[in-house]
Scaffold this active site. Structure first.
Site, PDB file in Angstrom:
ATOM      1  N   SER A  57       0.960  -0.962   0.257  1.00 50.06           N
ATOM      2  CA  SER A  57       0.008   0.080   0.028  1.00 50.06           C
ATOM      3  C   SER A  57       0.567   1.163   0.396  1.00 50.06           C
ATOM      4  O   SER A  57       2.296   1.237   0.244  1.00 50.06           O
ATOM      5  CB  SER A  57      -0.596  -0.055   0.881  1.00 50.06           C
ATOM      6  OG  SER A  57       0.024  -0.103   2.109  1.00 50.06           O
ATOM      7  N   LYS A  58       1.112   2.266  -0.413  1.00 53.46           N
ATOM      8  CA  LYS A  58       1.141   4.081  -0.181  1.00 53.46           C
ATOM      9  C   LYS A  58       1.892   3.429   1.290  1.00 53.46           C
ATOM     10  O   LYS A  58       2.984   4.061   0.840  1.00 53.46           O
ATOM     11  CB  LYS A  58      -0.285   5.121  -0.578  1.00 53.46           C
ATOM     12  CG  LYS A  58      -0.426   4.568  -1.530  1.00 53.46           C
ATOM     13  CD  LYS A  58      -1.005   6.131  -1.819  1.00 53.46           C
ATOM     14  CE  LYS A  58      -1.235   6.302  -2.993  1.00 53.46           C
ATOM     15  NZ  LYS A  58      -2.622   7.622  -3.517  1.00 53.46           N
ATOM     16  N   ARG A  59       1.360   3.007   2.308  1.00 49.09           N
ATOM     17  CA  ARG A  59       2.507   3.013   3.676  1.00 49.09           C
ATOM     18  C   ARG A  59       3.431   2.155   3.612  1.00 49.09           C
ATOM     19  O   ARG A  59       4.668   2.122   3.808  1.00 49.09           O
ATOM     20  CB  ARG A  59       1.595   2.922   4.984  1.00 49.09           C
ATOM     21  CG  ARG A  59       1.192   1.496   4.769  1.00 49.09           C
ATOM     22  CD  ARG A  59       0.180   1.380   6.389  1.00 49.09           C
ATOM     23  NE  ARG A  59      -0.375   0.289   5.816  1.00 49.09           N
ATOM     24  CZ  ARG A  59       0.771  -0.838   6.531  1.00 49.09           C
ATOM     25  NH1 ARG A  59       1.556  -0.495   7.060  1.00 49.09           N
ATOM     26  NH2 ARG A  59      -0.504  -2.137   6.356  1.00 49.09           N
ATOM     27  N   HIS A  60       3.762   1.570   2.638  1.00 48.87           N
ATOM     28  CA  HIS A  60       4.521   0.672   2.503  1.00 48.87           C
ATOM     29  C   HIS A  60       4.997   1.348   1.330  1.00 48.87           C
ATOM     30  O   HIS A  60       7.084   0.239   1.157  1.00 48.87           O
ATOM     31  CB  HIS A  60       4.310  -0.733   1.924  1.00 48.87           C
ATOM     32  CG  HIS A  60       3.612  -1.399   2.651  1.00 48.87           C
ATOM     33  ND1 HIS A  60       1.888  -2.092   2.602  1.00 48.87           N
ATOM     34  CD2 HIS A  60       3.506  -2.108   4.160  1.00 48.87           C
ATOM     35  CE1 HIS A  60       2.046  -2.688   3.813  1.00 48.87           C
ATOM     36  NE2 HIS A  60       2.302  -2.600   4.898  1.00 48.87           N
TER      37      HIS A  60
END
Length: 473
Positions: free
Chosen positions: A242-245
């Site tokens: 995901s974007k946080r990753h």
């Protein structure tokens, strides 16, 4: 099958070139390069509501920046719709496809029955053998593949191994919608065939499509390309990326200061390995890369490892290449404005002179630009809190003591200045750092920088003396 290897990267232009797509493009590019073949780019832009020219350009720009440019101009899938319909007409003529007049209500009923019986929804073939004369008036049909009802379709995948699809599970899927538009399943096969694609290297989320697409190839009597379905990229916690990753666009990685060579190096190691090699130059990737070495399991994205690899490539890059990279990224890096404080020739000259001391401390171009900020800072310097504390705690006296000694230095050089500061520290009975740190604070406004004698040399005599004087007045 053609002798020349042809791979393709086929993104949908509904957003940026994300990191998973970039790795797929890299694997296709490497496989083709290693075998004297070519990689093609197809823009799968049939979703007109979501496809944009800006996204197409962002994909092309991202590939160009990564050094993964396609070998021919991109192909638009949308513009090939007439060819897709032509193939379906051929399939109808040979009995490999048929017109289906089932209403939406009938399809909904099939779905509900399957749900109630706890089985996957499947079209029941009710128009497979019916006479078209029975068609209801005014109903535009869809065109379905006449799929085999028994046996299995086998895909020999270069990564996943032998994959078997029971034909009863593939059903008579739609090739052309009732409005005449081709489905993705059809368009991909026709495009790959017409483009001469010999190897399909794509994410394993497409593995379920491989069986149905193989049926279309066989229905048309076409060679089925070699397939290799590569694992997706997950986050460090094993969850879907995901974007946080790090599921960001390639442009975001450029703005974070990563070098193309480093990003290629990192991406190739996500799901592929050559022994224990971690630092892999691109020419070695081309030499070593092969499909059977790709892991079946999902790769995990790790920013710390990416940063470490980027730091290696910054240190391994020539000073001139790093200056070029910084100047090319001035409008992209969040702190790129630092590099616009002087005219371009002066900026390049200062960066080149300071680069040996800058690059050993930086892991990204952002850090490199930040480290170079002292070169272009306006007087009087803005002081970081820790730098001001050093000057307030006797540091200004050290600067005042050294200033007249520096004024007498000719020619101005790091070696001569270091000798003066060492003599001063020895005479004053203090450690060298106790003299160097106040100088660094006065010259840069910070407590970290390249070696302070290199800073003095790069700034030059006039600017150095002016900055030191600002702290003693």
């Amino acid at each position: 099958m053609a002798d020349t290897v042809v791979t393709r990267f086929a993104p949908s232009p509904t957003g940026f070139l994300h990191i998973g797509g970039a790795r797929t493009a890299l694997f296709n590019w490497l496989y083709a390069r290693a075998r004297g073949g070519k990689m093609l780019l197809r823009i799968e832009d049939t979703d007109r509501a979501r496809s944009t020219e800006e996204a197409v350009q962002a994909i092309i720009d991202g590939l160009d920046w990564l050094g993964l440019s396609a070998d021919e101009p991109p192909v638009s899938q949308f513009q090939r719709a007439e060819r897709h319909r032509q193939v379906v007409e051929e399939m109808l003529a040979k009995g490999a496809a048929y017109r289906c007049y089932a209403s939406q209500a009938e399809l909904d009923e099939m779905r509900e029955t399957a749900k109630a019986e706890k089985r996957p929804p499947r079209y029941d073939g009710r128009w497979r053998d019916r006479d078209p004369s029975e068609a209801p008036a005014g109903v535009a049909p869809v065109i379905r593949l006449r799929a085999p009802l028994e046996g299995e379709t086998v895909v020999e995948d270069e990564v996943q191994g032998t994959v078997r699809f029971p034909n009863k599970d593939l059903d008579d899927f739609v090739l052309l919608r009732s409005d005449g538009s081709p489905t993705y399943m059809l368009a991909v096969v026709v495009d790959d065939h017409d483009m001469g694609v010999t190897h399909i290297i794509r994410g394993d989320d497409h593995l379920t499509n491989a069986g149905r697409q193989t049926l279309i190839y066989r229905a048309m009597g076409w060679d089925v390309p070699v397939m290799a379905h590569i694992p997706l990229i997950h986050g460090p916690d094993g969850a879907k990326l995901s974007k946080r990753h790090g599921a960001l666009g390639v442009d975001a990685y450029r703005a974070m200061g990563y070098l193309p060579v480093a990003l290629r190096n990192y991406l190739v190691r996500l799901g592929w390995a050559h022994g224990d090699e971690e630092i892999i130059p691109t020419e070695k990737m081309i030499e070593w890369f092969d499909l059977p070495q790709i892991n079946k399991g999902a790769a995990r994205f790790d920013f710390k490892k990416l940063e470490a690899i980027n730091g290696h490539w910054i240190r391994a890059s020539t000073d001139a290449d790093l200056v070029d990279a910084l100047m090319a990224s001035r409008d992209i890096l969040p702190n790129g404005g630092i590099l616009k404080q002087a005219d371009e020739a002066t900026t390049r000259e200062r960066l080149a002179e300071a680069m040996p001391g800058l690059k050993d401390r930086a892991k990204t171009l952002v850090e490199l630009a930040d480290g170079a900020a002292f070169l272009f800072a306006a007087r009087p310097l803005a002081m970081e809190e820790k730098a001001e504390a050093i000057l307030a705690d006797g540091g200004r006296q050290v600067v005042a003591d050294l200033l007249p000694l520096f004024q007498a230095v000719e020619p101005w050089s790091a070696e001569a200045l270091e000798a003066i500061v060492r003599d001063y520290a020895e005479t004053a009975g203090i450690k060298l750092g106790k003299a160097a740190q106040p100088l660094r604070a006065a010259l840069t406004g910070r407590t970290t920088s390249p070696g302070v004698f290199d800073v003095l040399a790069v700034l030059g005599k006039s600017e150095s003396l002016a900055r030191l004087s600002d702290q003693t007045g």
